[in-house]
Design an enzyme around this catalytic site. Sequence first.
Site, PDB file in Angstrom:
ATOM      1  CE1 TYR A 191      32.261  35.659  16.753  1.00  8.60           C
ATOM      2  CE2 TYR A 191      32.936  33.722  15.512  1.00  8.60           C
ATOM      3  CZ  TYR A 191      33.250  34.805  16.313  1.00  8.60           C
ATOM      4  OH  TYR A 191      34.559  35.016  16.685  1.00  8.60           O
ATOM      5  CG  HIS A 203      40.092  38.995  21.857  1.00 10.45           C
ATOM      6  ND1 HIS A 203      39.525  38.014  22.647  1.00 10.45           N
ATOM      7  CD2 HIS A 203      39.763  38.666  20.582  1.00 10.45           C
ATOM      8  CE1 HIS A 203      38.875  37.145  21.897  1.00 10.45           C
ATOM      9  NE2 HIS A 203      39.010  37.517  20.634  1.00 10.45           N
TER      10      HIS A 203
END
Length: 470
Positions: free
Chosen positions: A124, A308
């Site tokens: 990330y 998601h």
Amino acid sequence: DAHTDNFGRLQVDKQQNYILEDAQRKNSGRNHQGPLVIKFHRSYDTCDDEDDYIIDKGTTHLVYFNHKGPISSLDRINLMEEKVIVQRVQLLKSQIPDAPKPTDVRELVVHVDQVPVPLDETTYWCTVKKLPNFVDKHHIIKYEGAISKETQGIVHHLEVFNCQIPEGRDVIRYNAPCKSMAERPKGLESCTKVLGAWAMGADYMTYPFEAGAPIGGPHMSRFVMIEVHYNNPLHISGLVDSSGIRFYITRQLRRFDAGIMEIGLEYTDKMALPPHLPKWELHGYCIPECTEMALPSKGIYVFSSQLHTHLTGMKIYTKHIRGGIELPELNRDDHYSPHYQEIRRLHEPVLVLPGDALVTTCVDQTRNKDNVTLGGFSISDEMCVNYIHYYPLVNLEVCKSSVTTKSLYDFFDLMKRKFDDDIDLENGISYNYQTIDWTREKVDMLRNFYDTAPISMQCNKSNGVKFPVN
């Protein structure tokens, strides 16, 4: 491009058997040179649960091939020799038209700059930037992913967060792998309000006639943080990325400000999926106590939704409950693919009132897993969330749940006492889930635990501060 003197028409009879009717084409006694045209139709719901699935508002997988060369009839085609293509689509899309495009629309691409994609499977990456100075408030009326060509398939998803800081405050420039909130430079913990989100397979997102997402003006910070999830399982080197989101912005304000809210399960290892299961359900709650406190008396209207999960997800849906009565579902995808995560416009806006509950359920399968799968940020971990787009804008950013930590440690203690598993409460949650040998009895006990355990809530404002909900 097939040359033939026949054409085919594929129909469905009353028993839903597929029948091919060949009709001879004649053209003054000569063979007709032209394409083979196949027309296929069937009921949305054939009532045959064993062989056919319902064509609904979720994802439909189309399987097809392109045949080149002469053929005389369809039964001469050998599918084993054809290149079969799978395409994911939403066949039954909302019929609400997009609003007319204002004449003053300008584009703003908010992106990372030449990031060297790490070799790690999961990274990330966070980049802080300062937006142009919009002196007056504008509205975002559309946005879409602006993904670098080189890193398509590596960029799994990304979000742009506005940093919620007072006027005159600055945010430290940051351009590095994201860290936990505790380790990030001071000030980044305020970068929590979602301006836009994109995930693999998503197309553009448009706002309805009556709403737009606010940007600019004297009361909005110009600082944003871009968070990109890189999924690099092959450890490809030399990749450089400048992906982001392209926003379409206008001065012509609409009636309502719109926002994005995240509902479902927390990204935490308290969520677990035992191995070798054809089906495992997890539920994330946005409870009545949270919506009662955070929503206005007239409620909010949800107009779009993005479901998601990661790789084990097969099905995901959000139920809507008011006063103990189940209302029509907010969104559902019974044939979900983590590679096709559209932001889907609902067929009509859904009113969510204070005191309503929203329950998001993910149905996963772990047949090929040899050990437990835990909730988390990596693609090999799991998530279960629904990003809902709504108006008017409120201060509720996150409404997600998890089981309480104390109740989970009580469950681990039970596993140790009953089965003598190698539980060590000092080693944390992930260790203890992974040390359990998941027999059928233990799986059933975990299922019962999740169904009955008390929950903790993230009922969070856009600045990350929690509403005072027990």
